[in-house]
Scaffold this active site. Sequence first.
Site, PDB file in Angstrom:
ATOM      1  CE  LYS A  75      -3.480   2.906   0.996  1.00 27.63           C
ATOM      2  NZ  LYS A  75      -4.537   3.140   0.071  1.00 27.63           N
ATOM      3  CE  LYS A  91      -3.728   7.112   7.599  1.00 26.67           C
ATOM      4  NZ  LYS A  91      -4.042   5.988   7.446  1.00 26.67           N
TER       5      LYS A  91
HETATM    6  P1  NAP Z   1     -12.858   7.968   8.740  1.00 25.79           P
HETATM    7  O1  NAP Z   1     -14.095   8.015   7.899  1.00 25.79           O
HETATM    8  O2  NAP Z   1     -12.104   9.102   9.239  1.00 25.79           O
HETATM    9  O3  NAP Z   1     -12.975   6.922   9.779  1.00 25.79           O
HETATM   10  C1  NAP Z   1     -12.126   6.501  10.825  1.00 25.79           C
HETATM   11  C2  NAP Z   1     -12.760   5.557  11.483  1.00 25.79           C
HETATM   12  O4  NAP Z   1     -11.789   4.989  12.624  1.00 25.79           O
HETATM   13  C3  NAP Z   1     -13.836   5.931  12.411  1.00 25.79           C
HETATM   14  O5  NAP Z   1     -14.878   4.854  12.627  1.00 25.79           O
HETATM   15  C4  NAP Z   1     -13.442   6.446  13.819  1.00 25.79           C
HETATM   16  O6  NAP Z   1     -14.228   6.321  14.913  1.00 25.79           O
HETATM   17  C5  NAP Z   1     -12.364   5.280  13.975  1.00 25.79           C
HETATM   18  N1  NAP Z   1     -11.320   5.602  14.701  1.00 25.79           N
HETATM   19  C6  NAP Z   1     -10.232   6.726  14.692  1.00 25.79           C
HETATM   20  N2  NAP Z   1      -9.577   6.451  15.908  1.00 25.79           N
HETATM   21  C7  NAP Z   1      -9.952   5.698  16.564  1.00 25.79           C
HETATM   22  C8  NAP Z   1      -9.676   5.173  17.793  1.00 25.79           C
HETATM   23  N3  NAP Z   1      -8.547   5.811  18.439  1.00 25.79           N
HETATM   24  N4  NAP Z   1     -10.366   4.167  18.434  1.00 25.79           N
HETATM   25  C9  NAP Z   1     -11.544   3.631  17.982  1.00 25.79           C
HETATM   26  N5  NAP Z   1     -11.764   3.946  16.657  1.00 25.79           N
HETATM   27  C10 NAP Z   1     -11.239   5.139  16.211  1.00 25.79           C
HETATM   28  O7  NAP Z   1     -11.671   7.099   7.714  1.00 25.79           O
HETATM   29  P2  NAP Z   1     -11.721   6.088   6.594  1.00 25.79           P
HETATM   30  O8  NAP Z   1     -11.703   6.792   5.241  1.00 25.79           O
HETATM   31  O9  NAP Z   1     -12.855   5.004   6.936  1.00 25.79           O
HETATM   32  O10 NAP Z   1     -10.368   5.495   6.591  1.00 25.79           O
HETATM   33  C11 NAP Z   1     -10.186   4.230   7.486  1.00 25.79           C
HETATM   34  C12 NAP Z   1      -8.774   3.784   7.128  1.00 25.79           C
HETATM   35  O11 NAP Z   1      -8.590   3.091   5.829  1.00 25.79           O
HETATM   36  C13 NAP Z   1      -7.671   4.565   7.175  1.00 25.79           C
HETATM   37  O12 NAP Z   1      -6.585   3.973   7.614  1.00 25.79           O
HETATM   38  C14 NAP Z   1      -7.437   4.946   5.679  1.00 25.79           C
HETATM   39  O13 NAP Z   1      -6.095   5.554   5.406  1.00 25.79           O
HETATM   40  C15 NAP Z   1      -7.750   3.908   5.081  1.00 25.79           C
HETATM   41  N6  NAP Z   1      -8.249   4.005   3.517  1.00 25.79           N
HETATM   42  C16 NAP Z   1      -9.115   4.975   3.361  1.00 25.79           C
HETATM   43  C17 NAP Z   1      -9.500   5.354   1.976  1.00 25.79           C
HETATM   44  C18 NAP Z   1     -10.257   6.495   1.667  1.00 25.79           C
HETATM   45  O14 NAP Z   1     -10.582   6.768   0.366  1.00 25.79           O
HETATM   46  N7  NAP Z   1     -10.782   7.058   2.538  1.00 25.79           N
HETATM   47  C19 NAP Z   1      -8.842   4.474   0.987  1.00 25.79           C
HETATM   48  C20 NAP Z   1      -8.000   3.540   1.342  1.00 25.79           C
HETATM   49  C21 NAP Z   1      -7.696   3.226   2.612  1.00 25.79           C
HETATM   50  P3  NAP Z   1     -15.284   7.632  15.153  1.00 25.79           P
HETATM   51  O15 NAP Z   1     -16.309   7.381  14.271  1.00 25.79           O
HETATM   52  O16 NAP Z   1     -15.635   7.572  16.545  1.00 25.79           O
HETATM   53  O17 NAP Z   1     -14.671   8.862  14.641  1.00 25.79           O
END
Ligand code: NAP
Length: 298
Positions: free
Chosen positions: A172, A240
């Site tokens: 990744k 990040k």
């Molecule tokens: P997001 O919408 O910001 O969601 C983050 C999630 O993590 C939320 O459910 C949040 O809970 C939870 N979280 C964060 N810190 C936490 C903690 N300390 N304890 C418990 N829960 C926690 O992010 P996302 O876009 O879904 O991305 C998630 C992962 O997938 C990341 O590592 C990102 O780099 C990766 N990713 C994202 C994409 C994209 O296009 N978005 C593509 C590929 C990979 P709350 O609801 O309470 O905030």
Amino acid sequence: MPEKIGFIGLGIMGRGMTRNLLKAGFEVYVWNRTAARMDELAADGAKPTSSPADLAAQCDIIITCVSDTPDVEQVILGDSGVIQGVKSGALVIDMSTISPKATRDIAAKLAENTIAMLDAPTSGGSEGAAKGTLSIMVGGEAAAFERALPVFQAMGKTITHMGAIGSGQMTKLVNQALVVVNMLAAAEALLLAQAGGLDLEKTIQAIGSGAAGSWMWNNRGPQVIVRDWRPGFTIDLQQKDLRLVLESAQELGVPMLATSMVSMLYRTLQAQGLGSEGNHGLVKALEHLAGFEVKKSL
Ligand code: NAP
């Protein structure tokens, strides 16, 4: 008996991925730090739980998809983390993008409790998560990969077993280096096209299917020329991932000149409060240096 799945982290990615697991017929337990986010998934048939430990106690395969390395450490190894409730023989799969080294450390702690782990970061964004078309890059033992395959197939299209634990995350990071350097090239080329008086839309079309084409050129180029900065992937999340890329480059002794430069350019955009814009906003940092903007003529 089909395996019971637990999903921790119902963010932009996790919500779509959980829905696809439900659609595929899996029994899915969920936990999210902000509890209200579990309601809409419960309406779709998921079973809310009270902590990662509570979720783990009821599941055979436990998936995490949270923001960053310390967040994964917390939900897996923390006080009410997965490790406190997990059943013997369970499999933990982390689908966040985090550090490969930290991944290996987490897996080693789980292995002390005879729990297997896979790292399975994704690419394809929120659209891929919603449509079940993610690319999933997997690290860990072959037997664990085979066990998880039906689960991955419910969420993704291109599923690749890369090798030992941590190699999914490493893949990744390679992906992310390519994404940003391709965007840098696209941004620089669009500035040249603008200065050279070319029709920008025609330029994108003329070049896109040849050797110089790229996903960023074909998909983000058209967004840049109409100055549409809505994010597929935000600058903050991109930074990040670049931090993780550059940490690994440092550990491994790899010079990554272009990737480092992009990270610094993104930093200037974050300083201007543009961190929530799409990563194609990189062009704005170059426009600042050039003294003119890329814009389709009307
Ligand atoms: P997001 O919408 O910001 O969601 C983050 C999630 O993590 C939320 O459910 C949040 O809970 C939870 N979280 C964060 N810190 C936490 C903690 N300390 N304890 C418990 N829960 C926690 O992010 P996302 O876009 O879904 O991305 C998630 C992962 O997938 C990341 O590592 C990102 O780099 C990766 N990713 C994202 C994409 C994209 O296009 N978005 C593509 C590929 C990979 P709350 O609801 O309470 O905030």
